[in-house]
Design a protein around this motif. Sequence first.
Motif, PDB file in Angstrom:
ATOM      1  N   MET A   1     -17.575 -21.100  18.285  1.00 52.18           N
ATOM      2  CA  MET A   1     -16.670 -20.048  17.864  1.00 52.18           C
ATOM      3  C   MET A   1     -16.093 -20.407  16.502  1.00 52.18           C
ATOM      4  SD  MET A   1     -14.461 -18.818  21.164  1.00 52.18           S
ATOM      5  CE  MET A   1     -14.166 -20.378  21.946  1.00 52.18           C
ATOM      6  N   PRO A   2     -16.075 -19.464  15.587  1.00 49.94           N
ATOM      7  CA  PRO A   2     -15.492 -19.735  14.277  1.00 49.94           C
ATOM      8  C   PRO A   2     -13.972 -19.844  14.359  1.00 49.94           C
ATOM      9  CG  PRO A   2     -16.400 -17.510  14.373  1.00 49.94           C
ATOM     10  CD  PRO A   2     -16.707 -18.155  15.665  1.00 49.94           C
ATOM     11  N   GLY A   3     -13.400 -20.582  13.428  1.00 46.68           N
ATOM     12  CA  GLY A   3     -11.956 -20.764  13.387  1.00 46.68           C
ATOM     13  C   GLY A   3     -11.301 -19.734  12.484  1.00 46.68           C
ATOM     14  N   TYR A   4     -10.107 -19.313  12.863  1.00 45.30           N
ATOM     15  CA  TYR A   4      -9.365 -18.313  12.104  1.00 45.30           C
ATOM     16  C   TYR A   4      -7.917 -18.766  11.943  1.00 45.30           C
ATOM     17  CZ  TYR A   4     -13.310 -15.314  13.173  1.00 45.30           C
ATOM     18  OH  TYR A   4     -14.568 -14.799  13.285  1.00 45.30           O
ATOM     19  N   GLY A  34     -10.110 -16.775  23.450  1.00 42.66           N
ATOM     20  CA  GLY A  34      -9.814 -17.576  22.265  1.00 42.66           C
ATOM     21  C   GLY A  34      -9.125 -18.884  22.622  1.00 42.66           C
ATOM     22  N   ARG A  37      -5.200 -23.461  18.553  1.00 43.46           N
ATOM     23  CA  ARG A  37      -5.153 -24.866  18.151  1.00 43.46           C
ATOM     24  C   ARG A  37      -3.777 -25.295  17.663  1.00 43.46           C
ATOM     25  NH1 ARG A  37      -9.301 -27.206  20.501  1.00 43.46           N
ATOM     26  NH2 ARG A  37     -11.232 -26.154  20.033  1.00 43.46           N
ATOM     27  N   ASP A  67      -3.290 -21.105  14.137  1.00 46.21           N
ATOM     28  CA  ASP A  67      -4.660 -21.575  13.965  1.00 46.21           C
ATOM     29  C   ASP A  67      -5.373 -21.384  15.293  1.00 46.21           C
ATOM     30  OD1 ASP A  67      -6.168 -22.516  11.933  1.00 46.21           O
ATOM     31  OD2 ASP A  67      -5.664 -24.630  12.195  1.00 46.21           O
ATOM     32  N   GLU A  69      -9.385 -20.312  17.454  1.00 46.98           N
ATOM     33  CA  GLU A  69     -10.822 -20.078  17.450  1.00 46.98           C
ATOM     34  C   GLU A  69     -11.106 -18.945  18.412  1.00 46.98           C
ATOM     35  OE1 GLU A  69     -12.755 -23.733  18.440  1.00 46.98           O
ATOM     36  OE2 GLU A  69     -11.945 -24.762  16.689  1.00 46.98           O
ATOM     37  N   ARG A  95     -10.631 -16.061   7.953  1.00 45.49           N
ATOM     38  CA  ARG A  95     -11.482 -17.121   8.487  1.00 45.49           C
ATOM     39  C   ARG A  95     -11.070 -18.454   7.880  1.00 45.49           C
ATOM     40  NH1 ARG A  95     -17.670 -16.903  10.045  1.00 45.49           N
ATOM     41  NH2 ARG A  95     -17.860 -19.066  10.659  1.00 45.49           N
ATOM     42  N   ARG A  96     -10.926 -19.455   8.744  1.00 45.19           N
ATOM     43  CA  ARG A  96     -10.515 -20.787   8.301  1.00 45.19           C
ATOM     44  C   ARG A  96     -11.711 -21.462   7.633  1.00 45.19           C
ATOM     45  NH1 ARG A  96      -8.841 -23.363  13.144  1.00 45.19           N
ATOM     46  NH2 ARG A  96     -10.994 -23.896  13.411  1.00 45.19           N
ATOM     47  N   ASP A  98     -13.847 -24.540   6.677  1.00 48.93           N
ATOM     48  CA  ASP A  98     -14.072 -25.900   7.139  1.00 48.93           C
ATOM     49  C   ASP A  98     -14.167 -26.828   5.937  1.00 48.93           C
ATOM     50  OD1 ASP A  98     -14.157 -25.047   9.768  1.00 48.93           O
ATOM     51  OD2 ASP A  98     -16.285 -24.573   9.646  1.00 48.93           O
TER      52      ASP A  98
END
Length: 141
Positions: A1-4, A34, A37, A67, A69, A95-96, A98
């Motif tokens: 899962m992408p981080g946001y 979700g 974090r 934060d 995902e 979108r966070r 990386d």
Amino acid sequence: MPGYEMSLILRAMEKPQLVGAVKRALTFVIENGGIVRKLESMGEKNLPYRMRAHQENFTKGHYFVVDFEAAPSLLGLLGNFQHRDIDVIKQGVKRREDPPAPPCPGPYSDLYTGASKVNKTMLRPKKKKGAVKWPNVDKMD
């Protein structure tokens, strides 16, 4: 899962109501698969300009950064849910990014990590009286 990363501006309220509004936002993310974090409170601040939401004008708000995902399909639902919440003045999700991957090990890896500094004079052209001569360049006939 992408981080946001989600930024929230909530209306100025007492602490119990503020906790309830933040719980609503985070519970929606968790219930839809979700993973939260980090939650960071930036405090209550004056807004940079007067904002209008839900037929009211606001000049102060509580700032939060979350934060999390989640699946990309959740973002549309989250935006709709936050838009309908009367305690949310403004929200945004991005979108966070990386951190960049470390370079591959090799003979030149020290150039990328900064372990050794390149002598800048090695990269400059050699100057002789009058004309500039570039190193290792042959005359073209």
